[in-house]
Design a protein around this motif. Structure first.
Motif, PDB file in Angstrom:
ATOM      1  N   ALA A 214       0.835  -1.203   0.000  1.00  0.00           N
ATOM      2  CA  ALA A 214       0.000   0.000   0.000  1.00  0.00           C
ATOM      3  C   ALA A 214       0.869   1.252   0.000  1.00  0.00           C
ATOM      4  N   ARG A 215       0.274   2.354  -0.379  1.00  0.00           N
ATOM      5  CA  ARG A 215       0.951   3.638  -0.289  1.00  0.00           C
ATOM      6  C   ARG A 215       0.823   4.161   1.145  1.00  0.00           C
ATOM      7  N   TYR A 216       1.838   4.861   1.578  1.00  0.00           N
ATOM      8  CA  TYR A 216       1.777   5.492   2.898  1.00  0.00           C
ATOM      9  C   TYR A 216       1.416   6.966   2.716  1.00  0.00           C
ATOM     10  N   LEU A 217       0.386   7.399   3.410  1.00  0.00           N
ATOM     11  CA  LEU A 217      -0.036   8.795   3.351  1.00  0.00           C
ATOM     12  C   LEU A 217       0.810   9.600   4.333  1.00  0.00           C
ATOM     13  N   LYS A 218       1.669  10.434   3.809  1.00  0.00           N
ATOM     14  CA  LYS A 218       2.560  11.230   4.650  1.00  0.00           C
ATOM     15  C   LYS A 218       1.966  12.625   4.824  1.00  0.00           C
ATOM     16  N   LEU A 219       1.703  12.997   6.054  1.00  0.00           N
ATOM     17  CA  LEU A 219       1.154  14.313   6.368  1.00  0.00           C
ATOM     18  C   LEU A 219       2.199  15.095   7.153  1.00  0.00           C
ATOM     19  N   ASP A 220       2.968  15.901   6.460  1.00  0.00           N
ATOM     20  CA  ASP A 220       4.087  16.604   7.095  1.00  0.00           C
ATOM     21  C   ASP A 220       3.632  17.584   8.164  1.00  0.00           C
ATOM     22  N   GLN A 221       2.415  18.107   8.022  1.00  0.00           N
ATOM     23  CA  GLN A 221       1.949  19.110   8.978  1.00  0.00           C
ATOM     24  C   GLN A 221       1.459  18.509  10.296  1.00  0.00           C
ATOM     25  N   VAL A 222       1.349  17.173  10.354  1.00  0.00           N
ATOM     26  CA  VAL A 222       0.855  16.499  11.558  1.00  0.00           C
ATOM     27  C   VAL A 222       2.032  15.954  12.354  1.00  0.00           C
ATOM     28  N   ALA A 223       2.094  16.298  13.634  1.00  0.00           N
ATOM     29  CA  ALA A 223       3.196  15.850  14.489  1.00  0.00           C
ATOM     30  C   ALA A 223       3.089  14.359  14.768  1.00  0.00           C
ATOM     31  N   SER A 224       4.234  13.742  15.018  1.00  0.00           N
ATOM     32  CA  SER A 224       4.259  12.333  15.390  1.00  0.00           C
ATOM     33  C   SER A 224       3.514  12.126  16.706  1.00  0.00           C
TER      34      SER A 224
END
Length: 384
Positions: A214-224
């Motif tokens: 699957a593709r991973y949805l990367k949300l840079d604006q969301v903190a870990s």
């Protein structure tokens, strides 16, 4: 010395079809020196008959006799307080008892001297507890069934198909949450040929998502939001709002969205807003696996209810999917509860020792007291 007697209770919660022990597990327990009695009809909804249990060596009895004779009572979900009235001091109740959400049951049985053992509190990071991990086994069933439910409600194909009538594009499926249920949902959707994207607030989930194709949805604006023991920590209010805004565009572009984020004992985190649902295309499907009386991951979802919104989006509140696949779920759960029960045995008798790591995690009440800190008790701190 008389053998320990384990009694299998018939589930009474509306819609619950699972049973705590299947006939195959009766044979295993008997080899461990445990006699098994089963309430008549306990396995019927999961397609295990009273004859099946008798053939495996169990006795089929009425509910009154079960409570009178059993040393240990096995169940799936927590009984209502009034249903647990026959339990007496010295008996043990084992199941997915969800004690944090059932304080009245804990207080009543604790005061009565009943030992409560809850599998949903099992320390899941202990490798020797894996065979007892009912949350994982049931989540696997739920993740698989959620995708089949979505595919059944979706009016197009999941895979890309090329036929004489033309080519259909594959469904775009977004899985929110990459725990056990989410990963199983990703794998199942991929097997059906969908284009799958997965997201989790824990960055370390990226590798697991991608390993399933699957593709991973990367949300840079969301903190870990990585927490201890591999679990996610609770997001702050601002972090939650940022996450909702970041997800909205991706939700709107998806044909199917499946949410899997559950937090034991707490309200599930909100992942899909009503505004996001409004932006989805007619015919899209959303499955909320966290739908419960506490709320769900999806705004507007209700447990065990399917509705078609004004814009043509099908919203499914699917809070108890393991019960829908009762035979598979019961088979897995029976192995979990059998492993735990045999762990509690010593010289053929039940031996509660809260210094044992596993028991410290699952024993809720013992000898008239609440002993689990998460339920407001004080650890017993020693062999009992």
């Amino acid at each position: 010395m008389a053998s320990l007697i384990a009694g299998v209770l018939r589930e009474r919660a509306p819609g619950e079809r699972r049973v705590a022990l299947i006939p195959e597990a009766v044979t295993r327990l008997k080899s461990a020196g445990v006699d098994v009695i089963v309430e008549s009809g306990a396995g019927a909804a999961a397609w295990f008959t009273d004859v099946d249990y008798t053939a495996a060596g169990a006795q089929v009895v009425g509910v009154e006799e079960l409570f009178q004779r059993a040393d240990v009572v096995l169940c799936v979900g927590p009984p209502e307080v009034e249903e647990a009235v026959p339990l007496r001091p010295g008996q043990t109740l084992i199941g997915l008892l969800d004690p944090i959400q059932h304080p009245a049951l804990v207080a009543e049985l604790g005061a009565r001297g009943v030992t409560m053992v809850s599998l949903d509190l099992l320390p899941r990071t202990l490798s020797r507890a894996q065979s007892m991990d009912a949350l994982t086994s049931q989540a696997n069933v739920a993740g698989y069934k959620a995708v089949l439910l979505a595919a059944d409600s979706y009016d197009r194909y999941f895979p890309m198909l090329t036929t004489a009538a033309g080519t259909s594009k594959p469904a775009a499926v977004l899985i929110l949450g990459a725990g056990v249920a989410g990963l199983q949902a990703i794998a199942t959707a991929r097997r059906l040929g969908a284009v799958v994207t997965g997201y989790d607030v824990r960055p370390q989930a990226q590798g697991e998502i991608e390993s399933l194709g699957a593709r991973y949805l990367k949300l840079d604006q969301v903190a870990s939001a990585a927490g201890e023991g591999g679990y996610a920590r609770e997001l702050t209010g601002d972090e939650s709002q940022t996450l909702l805004q970041a997800l909205e565009d991706h939700i709107a572009r998806s044909d199917v969205v499946i949410t899997t984020a559950r937090v034991p004992g707490r309200r599930p985190p909100r992942l899909v807003t009503a505004a996001a649902l409004e932006r989805m295309r007619p015919g899209s499907v959303v499955v909320d696996m966290a739908a419960s009386e506490l709320g769900g991951n999806v705004e507007l979802s209700e447990p065990d209810k399917t509705s078609v919104l004004d814009n043509g989006v099908t919203l499914i509140g699917a809070g108890n999917l393991p019960s829908v696949m009762a035979t598979a779920a019961s088979t897995a759960y029976a192995r979990n509860i059998t492993a735990l029960l045999t762990h509690l045995l010593k010289d053929g008798a039940l031996h509660i020792d809260t210094e044992d790591e596993i028991q410290a995690g699952v024993v809720v009440t013992h000898e008239g007291s609440v002993v689990h800190p998460a339920v407001g008790g004080t650890p017993a701190g020693g062999a009992k």
